[in-house]
Motif scaffolding. Structure first.
Motif, mmCIF file in Angstrom:
data_model
loop_
_atom_site.group_PDB
_atom_site.id
_atom_site.type_symbol
_atom_site.label_atom_id
_atom_site.label_comp_id
_atom_site.label_asym_id
_atom_site.label_seq_id
_atom_site.Cartn_x
_atom_site.Cartn_y
_atom_site.Cartn_z
ATOM 1 N N GLY A 25 9.362 -11.238 0.329
ATOM 2 C CA GLY A 25 9.759 -11.644 -1.016
ATOM 3 C C GLY A 25 9.798 -10.432 -1.921
ATOM 4 O O GLY A 25 9.528 -9.300 -1.498
ATOM 5 N N SER A 26 10.130 -10.633 -3.181
ATOM 6 C CA SER A 26 10.231 -9.531 -4.138
ATOM 7 C C SER A 26 8.916 -8.778 -4.250
ATOM 8 O O SER A 26 7.836 -9.372 -4.203
ATOM 9 C CB SER A 26 10.625 -10.073 -5.517
ATOM 10 O OG SER A 26 11.872 -10.729 -5.457
ATOM 11 N N VAL A 27 9.009 -7.462 -4.401
ATOM 12 C CA VAL A 27 7.835 -6.600 -4.545
ATOM 13 C C VAL A 27 7.540 -6.427 -6.035
ATOM 14 O O VAL A 27 8.391 -5.980 -6.794
ATOM 15 C CB VAL A 27 8.069 -5.235 -3.868
ATOM 16 C CG1 VAL A 27 6.865 -4.327 -4.072
ATOM 17 C CG2 VAL A 27 8.360 -5.419 -2.383
ATOM 18 N N PHE A 28 6.316 -6.765 -6.462
ATOM 19 C CA PHE A 28 5.935 -6.712 -7.873
ATOM 20 C C PHE A 28 5.069 -5.507 -8.224
ATOM 21 O O PHE A 28 5.032 -5.080 -9.371
ATOM 22 C CB PHE A 28 5.146 -7.971 -8.267
ATOM 23 C CG PHE A 28 5.949 -9.241 -8.256
ATOM 24 C CD1 PHE A 28 7.321 -9.222 -8.333
ATOM 25 C CD2 PHE A 28 5.309 -10.465 -8.160
ATOM 26 C CE1 PHE A 28 8.050 -10.392 -8.319
ATOM 27 C CE2 PHE A 28 6.024 -11.649 -8.158
ATOM 28 C CZ PHE A 28 7.406 -11.606 -8.228
ATOM 29 N N THR A 29 4.331 -4.972 -7.256
ATOM 30 C CA THR A 29 3.332 -3.957 -7.582
ATOM 31 C C THR A 29 3.192 -2.963 -6.445
ATOM 32 O O THR A 29 3.312 -3.322 -5.268
ATOM 33 C CB THR A 29 1.965 -4.615 -7.877
ATOM 34 O OG1 THR A 29 0.994 -3.606 -8.165
ATOM 35 C CG2 THR A 29 1.477 -5.451 -6.711
ATOM 36 N N LEU A 30 2.944 -1.694 -6.808
ATOM 37 C CA LEU A 30 2.712 -0.611 -5.851
ATOM 38 C C LEU A 30 1.530 0.213 -6.320
ATOM 39 O O LEU A 30 1.313 0.363 -7.522
ATOM 40 C CB LEU A 30 3.933 0.297 -5.736
ATOM 41 C CG LEU A 30 5.223 -0.310 -5.179
ATOM 42 C CD1 LEU A 30 6.372 0.664 -5.382
ATOM 43 C CD2 LEU A 30 5.065 -0.647 -3.712
ATOM 44 N N ALA A 31 0.787 0.783 -5.376
ATOM 45 C CA ALA A 31 -0.343 1.645 -5.741
ATOM 46 C C ALA A 31 -0.630 2.612 -4.606
ATOM 47 O O ALA A 31 -0.726 2.205 -3.443
ATOM 48 C CB ALA A 31 -1.586 0.808 -6.045
ATOM 49 N N LEU A 44 5.838 -11.451 -4.226
ATOM 50 C CA LEU A 44 6.145 -12.869 -4.236
ATOM 51 C C LEU A 44 5.638 -13.602 -2.995
ATOM 52 O O LEU A 44 5.400 -14.814 -3.050
ATOM 53 C CB LEU A 44 7.660 -13.052 -4.376
ATOM 54 C CG LEU A 44 8.195 -14.453 -4.630
ATOM 55 C CD1 LEU A 44 7.691 -14.994 -5.961
ATOM 56 C CD2 LEU A 44 9.721 -14.452 -4.611
ATOM 57 N N ASP A 45 5.487 -12.910 -1.873
ATOM 58 C CA ASP A 45 5.106 -13.602 -0.642
ATOM 59 C C ASP A 45 3.591 -13.746 -0.472
ATOM 60 O O ASP A 45 3.119 -14.068 0.618
ATOM 61 C CB ASP A 45 5.716 -12.912 0.583
ATOM 62 C CG ASP A 45 5.179 -11.501 0.798
ATOM 63 O OD1 ASP A 45 4.324 -11.073 -0.001
ATOM 64 O OD2 ASP A 45 5.624 -10.844 1.756
ATOM 65 N N LYS A 46 2.818 -13.456 -1.549
ATOM 66 C CA LYS A 46 1.375 -13.697 -1.604
ATOM 67 C C LYS A 46 0.550 -12.697 -0.790
ATOM 68 O O LYS A 46 -0.674 -12.823 -0.727
ATOM 69 C CB LYS A 46 1.025 -15.116 -1.128
ATOM 70 C CG LYS A 46 1.847 -16.223 -1.761
ATOM 71 C CD LYS A 46 1.556 -17.565 -1.115
ATOM 72 C CE LYS A 46 2.509 -18.636 -1.595
ATOM 73 N NZ LYS A 46 2.272 -19.934 -0.928
ATOM 74 N N SER A 73 -3.381 -17.123 -2.634
ATOM 75 C CA SER A 73 -2.569 -18.305 -2.338
ATOM 76 C C SER A 73 -1.340 -18.399 -3.228
ATOM 77 O O SER A 73 -0.607 -19.377 -3.169
ATOM 78 C CB SER A 73 -3.418 -19.575 -2.498
ATOM 79 O OG SER A 73 -3.902 -19.691 -3.832
ATOM 80 N N SER A 74 -1.105 -17.364 -4.070
ATOM 81 C CA SER A 74 0.084 -17.328 -4.916
ATOM 82 C C SER A 74 0.512 -15.871 -5.085
ATOM 83 O O SER A 74 -0.053 -14.966 -4.463
ATOM 84 C CB SER A 74 -0.196 -17.984 -6.281
ATOM 85 O OG SER A 74 1.005 -18.129 -7.020
ATOM 86 N N ASP A 75 1.521 -15.649 -5.929
ATOM 87 C CA ASP A 75 2.093 -14.316 -6.094
ATOM 88 C C ASP A 75 1.023 -13.278 -6.429
ATOM 89 O O ASP A 75 0.135 -13.534 -7.243
ATOM 90 C CB ASP A 75 3.119 -14.310 -7.232
ATOM 91 C CG ASP A 75 4.227 -15.329 -7.045
ATOM 92 O OD1 ASP A 75 4.251 -15.989 -5.991
ATOM 93 O OD2 ASP A 75 5.054 -15.475 -7.955
ATOM 94 N N VAL A 76 1.137 -12.116 -5.822
ATOM 95 C CA VAL A 76 0.248 -10.988 -6.127
ATOM 96 C C VAL A 76 0.865 -10.224 -7.296
ATOM 97 O O VAL A 76 1.970 -9.701 -7.201
ATOM 98 C CB VAL A 76 0.084 -10.052 -4.909
ATOM 99 C CG1 VAL A 76 -0.783 -8.855 -5.278
ATOM 100 C CG2 VAL A 76 -0.521 -10.816 -3.740
ATOM 101 N N ARG A 77 0.146 -10.161 -8.404
ATOM 102 C CA ARG A 77 0.682 -9.529 -9.607
ATOM 103 C C ARG A 77 0.340 -8.055 -9.733
ATOM 104 O O ARG A 77 1.062 -7.293 -10.357
ATOM 105 C CB ARG A 77 0.193 -10.283 -10.853
ATOM 106 C CG ARG A 77 0.887 -11.622 -11.075
ATOM 107 C CD ARG A 77 2.317 -11.450 -11.531
ATOM 108 N NE ARG A 77 2.385 -10.787 -12.815
ATOM 109 C CZ ARG A 77 2.356 -11.417 -13.988
ATOM 110 N NH1 ARG A 77 2.269 -12.720 -14.026
ATOM 111 N NH2 ARG A 77 2.428 -10.727 -15.109
#
Length: 358
Positions: A25-31, A44-46, A73-77
């Motif tokens: 799913g879409s990538v929201f965060t990188l570190a 998005l894929d949790k 259990s939901s999107d990783v922000r």
């Protein structure tokens, strides 16, 4: 496109040095981890994906992930890496959970989890104090937490520091708590910026519950007011992420954020001591007429005390060339005078004050 790209900024043509796959799913965060041993992604894929980086190589290979973590259990922000330990990271999710993860262990238990009653929007380690981290959520709460007391069984956990994020118009008795969509420390950890939905970026001194400044676009960088009908800074539509930076200097003198008007905004931030002198703290009674149109902040426990932070109403400059839609993320390079912007469009723009760069 569910891919993670790493670019080589030391090359004139800025080629893609590596491409990492895995997310569904879409990538929201990188570190990046403390010494760049790992790169982590979430979205998005949790799931959280761990990529191993060969930092001694001249170019990284394109490869899939080495490990995944499926605690949420939901999107990783957001994912935030420990400032000194490559193996430790924090993650948060829209399911209200915050996890402390160790790459050397796959176990998940209550000792490493915090569960809040609202969606968690961001988590950030303090850059120099390894036990301290900050969190934000959709209810507008921004908390400074100590990992030694925040995790563990419910009976062992301790209340954390809470910043004043409730706002009020002094002429009214109406209070609002805008959703805090992201948070970020400056490089010393002395200041914390909060991106509020439908409000302005707000700057706090980490040791003070009340904000010292808000960043607006009331004036253009030239000092002129925007002409009637001309858009200026706004954050009403998408999730935004800003950053502190020094534009090549060793101190973070600037803060930058994206806007719904297709621009990036860069404000020069005075010292915290100067901003504290410029703000007003009142008991809420007998407001001076010149302050009656200002927004005030109050703490949940002491609504009779109101704080009007200094308003940084004139950005140092805009980043507007090249974007045809909303700018969601503006990121300053930690060492060079470079700023990257990205948003709804498929490309990332790199801005430089010198020739030879976009």
């Amino acid at each position: 496109d569910r891919l993670v790209h790493v670019w080589d900024l030391h090359r004139d043509d800025i080629p893609v040095a590596s491409t990492f796959s895995g997310p569904s799913g879409s990538v929201f965060t990188l570190a990046f981890s403390a010494s760049n041993k790992y790169l982590f992604s979430g979205g998005l894929d949790k799931s959280i994906y761990q990529y191993n980086l060969d930092v001694g190589s001249s170019s990284w290979k394109s490869e899939p992930y080495s490990k995944t973590y499926t605690h949420h259990s939901s999107d990783v922000r957001a994912v935030s890496c420990h400032p000194y330990n490559d193996e430790v990271l924090l993650s948060c999710s829209e399911d209200g959970s915050i996890f402390s993860l160790d790459t050397r262990s796959r176990r998940s238990n209550a000792q490493s989890k915090i569960l809040l009653t609202h969606e968690v929007t961001c988590v950030q380690y303090h850059p120099t104090m390894e036990h301290i981290f900050a969190t934000s959520d959709t209810s507008g709460h921004v908390n400074l937490r100590d990992a030694r007391m925040a995790f563990g069984s419910g009976s062992q956990r301790r209340n954390s520091g809470v910043y004043a994020t409730t706002i009020q118009q002094p002429k009214t008795l109406c209070y609002a708590r805008p959703s805090a969509s992201s948070i970020v420390f400056d490089r010393t950890g002395s200041r914390l910026a909060v991106t509020f939905s439908r409000f302005y970026p707000t700057i706090y001194s980490v040791s003070d519950i009340y904000p010292v400044a808000i960043c607006s676009g009331r004036f253009f960088p030239s000092g002129d007011r925007p002409p009637e009908g001309e858009r200026t800074y706004e954050n009403s539509v998408t999730i935004k992420h800003g950053s502190f930076g020094g534009l090549g200097k060793e101190e973070d003198e600037f803060y930058t954020a994206g806007s719904d008007d297709f621009r990036g905004y860069v404000w020069k931030i005075p010292s915290s001591a100067d901003l504290e002198r410029r703000r007003t703290i009142s008991n809420g009674l007998g407001w001076p007429p010149e302050l009656e149109d200002k927004i005030a902040f109050c703490s949940a426990s002491a609504k009779e005390k109101l704080c009007i932070p200094a308003e940084l109403h004139t950005p140092a400059f805009h980043l507007h060339a090249g974007h045809d839609s909303i700018v969601n993320t503006v990121l300053m390079h930690p060492a060079h005078a470079l700023i990257a912007t990205a948003g709804i469009e498929r490309h990332v723009l790199l801005h430089s004050p010198t020739t030879g760069a976009p």
